[in-house]
Design a protein around this motif. Structure first.
Motif, PDB file in Angstrom:
ATOM      1  N   GLU A   1      -5.103   6.242   1.600  1.00  0.00           N
ATOM      2  CA  GLU A   1      -4.365   7.186   1.052  1.00  0.00           C
ATOM      3  C   GLU A   1      -2.888   6.903   0.843  1.00  0.00           C
ATOM      4  O   GLU A   1      -2.309   6.930  -0.207  1.00  0.00           O
ATOM      5  CB  GLU A   1      -4.253   8.440   1.764  1.00  0.00           C
ATOM      6  N   GLY A   2      -2.447   5.993   2.022  1.00  0.00           N
ATOM      7  CA  GLY A   2      -1.124   5.242   1.755  1.00  0.00           C
ATOM      8  C   GLY A   2      -0.989   4.381   0.802  1.00  0.00           C
ATOM      9  O   GLY A   2       0.284   3.908   0.406  1.00  0.00           O
ATOM     10  N   GLN A   3      -2.070   3.552   0.351  1.00  0.00           N
ATOM     11  CA  GLN A   3      -1.718   2.698  -0.636  1.00  0.00           C
ATOM     12  C   GLN A   3      -1.151   3.314  -2.027  1.00  0.00           C
ATOM     13  O   GLN A   3      -0.623   2.490  -2.894  1.00  0.00           O
ATOM     14  CB  GLN A   3      -3.205   2.060  -1.240  1.00  0.00           C
ATOM     15  N   THR A   4      -1.402   4.440  -2.070  1.00  0.00           N
ATOM     16  CA  THR A   4      -0.726   5.073  -3.288  1.00  0.00           C
ATOM     17  C   THR A   4       0.776   5.651  -2.981  1.00  0.00           C
ATOM     18  O   THR A   4       1.459   5.628  -3.711  1.00  0.00           O
ATOM     19  CB  THR A   4      -1.485   6.298  -3.772  1.00  0.00           C
TER      20      THR A   4
ATOM     21  N   VAL B   1       3.455   8.069   2.887  1.00  0.00           N
ATOM     22  CA  VAL B   1       2.332   8.406   3.646  1.00  0.00           C
ATOM     23  C   VAL B   1       1.941   7.056   4.439  1.00  0.00           C
ATOM     24  O   VAL B   1       1.554   7.447   5.694  1.00  0.00           O
ATOM     25  CB  VAL B   1       0.974   8.727   2.806  1.00  0.00           C
ATOM     26  N   LEU B   2       1.773   6.019   3.758  1.00  0.00           N
ATOM     27  CA  LEU B   2       1.642   4.958   4.806  1.00  0.00           C
ATOM     28  C   LEU B   2       2.428   4.612   5.790  1.00  0.00           C
ATOM     29  O   LEU B   2       2.166   4.418   7.113  1.00  0.00           O
ATOM     30  CB  LEU B   2       1.648   3.578   3.840  1.00  0.00           C
ATOM     31  N   ALA B   3       3.876   4.808   5.608  1.00  0.00           N
ATOM     32  CA  ALA B   3       4.808   4.611   6.577  1.00  0.00           C
ATOM     33  C   ALA B   3       4.606   5.732   7.602  1.00  0.00           C
ATOM     34  O   ALA B   3       4.747   5.515   8.790  1.00  0.00           O
ATOM     35  CB  ALA B   3       6.289   4.583   5.994  1.00  0.00           C
ATOM     36  N   ALA B   4       4.467   6.793   7.247  1.00  0.00           N
ATOM     37  CA  ALA B   4       4.159   7.939   8.306  1.00  0.00           C
ATOM     38  C   ALA B   4       2.973   7.869   9.278  1.00  0.00           C
ATOM     39  O   ALA B   4       3.048   7.581  10.466  1.00  0.00           O
ATOM     40  CB  ALA B   4       4.191   9.187   7.757  1.00  0.00           C
TER      41      ALA B   4
END
Lengths: 210, 210, 210, 210
Positions: free
Chosen positions: B118-121, B125-128
């Motif tokens: 999901e974070g790739q988009t 989100v990835l950071a969190a």
DNA sequence: CACTAAACGAGACGGTACGTCGAGTCTTGGA
DNA sequence: TCCAAGACTCGACGTACCGTCTCGTTTAGTG
């Protein structure tokens, strides 16, 4: 498995109207163009169809989902890993790793990670991408390592699958988690540190459950 | 950054109706329940709202997207990595790695990889996810390595960030690419092979561009 | 006009492969079978082709639309109105009306009304259906009425077209609007009431615009 | 039954955002406009939505199909049959019939027959159209006839439902089958001929099965 | 007997609309 | 001010048929 191979299967289909190569190319071309400005996630079958001047049903006839199209589209233009002609296996692996990191730093890296991400939802997508992209390069590395084992450059007991994971793992880890950049410092320091491990047997066995 | 912290910010809000703690819990609980039967990708704000008996706007008021909810929901129940009390740093790292692999083999592994996907988009989100999950464990490992360097167990020049990548990279690589299983053989062989590299300086420098 | 007659035109085509009578029959048979379980509206050229084991293009070569096929298919099996051999014209008309209502109560009635419905969109369909079904029966009635006029049973000034409308109108009205059933009571009461009108000249002329 | 009444149901809904009257009007207005240039059959929910500046889901939320929208849209603008103030019931019926035919000759006639056609596929549509259009006018006629029976103008034993069918049947028959035009000659001759039947009891009983 | 021309099956093609779903926003009334 | 309820716009989904098309394959009659 056949998810994205429909394209490739040169089923000697003799009956009915033959598949339009023009449409196929237009779809892949449109997908390539769109991938330069959007993510795989935001890619839309509807948009691809419009951009390619093709009907949606033609797309659905040949590809099961957008990731499959993306894989086909990207495959042709993805730079292949060539077998490096270096003095030693270690040098060859190093060279390959440097090139890979360089490669993943750019737009291909973005698509690679988006496709891996896409694959987390659909096992077929992950399998297709893995088999047609990642494993190709990995096989080159495995062969190198096996060769290294045979010449005595690496420890004969080395598990070459594990070795591949140790070599590539950190790269994909940084690519996907992005906690640190895929910079030159990384691509130079990484093989130096890793190759030590490949030369020696895995001696430091501190079992967690002794 | 603020992606998932809205929850945490105990902004001393004094005016108006106070935020409903019941609603917040219901949302997180519903999300947890749903994550047992669906992927993060298939998770839906609408479904969460329905399941939690909460209106969509209440969710949108406090979370920017479903991944943020999933992170909050999962955080509480994710097993923390405890600092292993082993004889040596190597043993501690080995133990941690074994536990991690074991942990990722199950349902948590699925959620972790889905969240990374999901974070790739969405970079936020990835950071969190990275900051609240991955980096916690990584920090433990880094501290261990630093300690190992100070005691002489590891080479003093070792770059501990790089070391962490070498340790964890292969795990996430297998988790996400799934070319090979996260089995016991892997979790036992991996540290044995890797630790060699951490004890020695990175001597095998075959620069690709000499 | 040529909408559904292409079939009939035995154009002395001498060159080339002759039209396959087997295909034609298979199409009509399939259509008949399908009409037992679906409406004309839901009938599909694609389904007919599949069911008949025939290619779509064969169908399109010979029929302009599905209604035309349905008309051809149904024509053969539609019961014809026979000229009743009764003592009087009134009795003959009565008899015919009773049979018609009985007939339209069943599956044929359904198809008749669906074809009329289909015809509201396409004038050619309506014309074809009208000429090949409705007008046949109507002509029988008209001839009867004309005969009745000649024998003095009906008023000599009677407009026999109008008379036909008065006879059949109520039946199609109930068939299509379905506000009341096409039951025996109806089919018995209707001619009794109507025939009064046919015996007398239309005397009650209350012009709306005097 | 509720198919097209959702609109009317003033469900004292107090919770949630109230239905947008503006959207409702825009939809009906767009439908009216479109019906001037297309048939009910060719009408498209997608087009209505676009023309009305409204989302498809808003339409689907309130109407089950396009015919229901068309009915609602057309209802307001359909001319009502007023109770004629004539000297006699016969004169009143005559007047009504003339107006009806005149009315059906134009664009309304086209829509009426298209809606009846549409109703052949969907019973709910037919019922809704019948109850909200056809039966209104029919009721007026029925009341007239009943009144005529009470004053002795018509035979007291006359079945007024049957009488209505005899009056209206021929009109709808010509409207739908279109074998002959709905011209002035027809609308003037029809009542003259029919009213004879209504004044007399149905005496000519030539039963088909004596 | 070969030739020719139309009909045939298979099935791909560009379209269009379907009805559904979820996203994210907005608008009420009540707590 | 928050909350639930729920209506709103938007846009993509994947499906179904449409009517057209391009093939390779029959299947006669004609030369």
């Amino acid at each position: 498995m056949d998810a994205t191979e429909a394209t490739a299967t040169a089923t000697a289909r003799t009956r009915g109207r033959p598949r339009s190569e023009a449409a196929r190319q237009a779809i892949l071309e449109a997908t390539r163009a769109l991938l330069e400005v959007t993510t795989v996630r935001d890619l839309t079958i509807e948009t691809i169809a419009k951009q390619a001047g093709v009907s949606k049903s033609t797309i659905y006839r040949w590809w099961p989902n957008k990731a499959a199209i993306a894989i086909d589209a990207v495959e042709a233009i993805m730079p292949r890993s060539r077998l490096a002609k270096s003095k030693s296996v270690s040098a060859a692996l190093t060279e390959q790793l440097v090139l890979l990191v360089e490669h993943y730093r750019g737009p291909y890296g973005r698509i690679v990670k988006e496709l891996i991400a896409e694959g987390q939802t659909d096992p077929e997508v992950l399998a297709a991408f893995r088999d047609r992209f990642l494993l190709r390069r990995r096989t080159v590395a495995r062969d190198l390592i096996e060769y290294g084992k045979s010449t005595g450059e690496f420890d004969a007991a080395l598990n070459s699958d594990l070795a591949c994971d140790i070599i590539y793992g950190p790269v994909y880890y940084r690519l996907l988690v992005a906690h640190l950049p895929l910079d030159d410092e990384f691509s130079r320091a990484l093989p130096k540190q890793i190759l030590v491990a490949l030369h020696h047997p895995g001696i430091y066995g501190f079992s967690a459950h002794p």
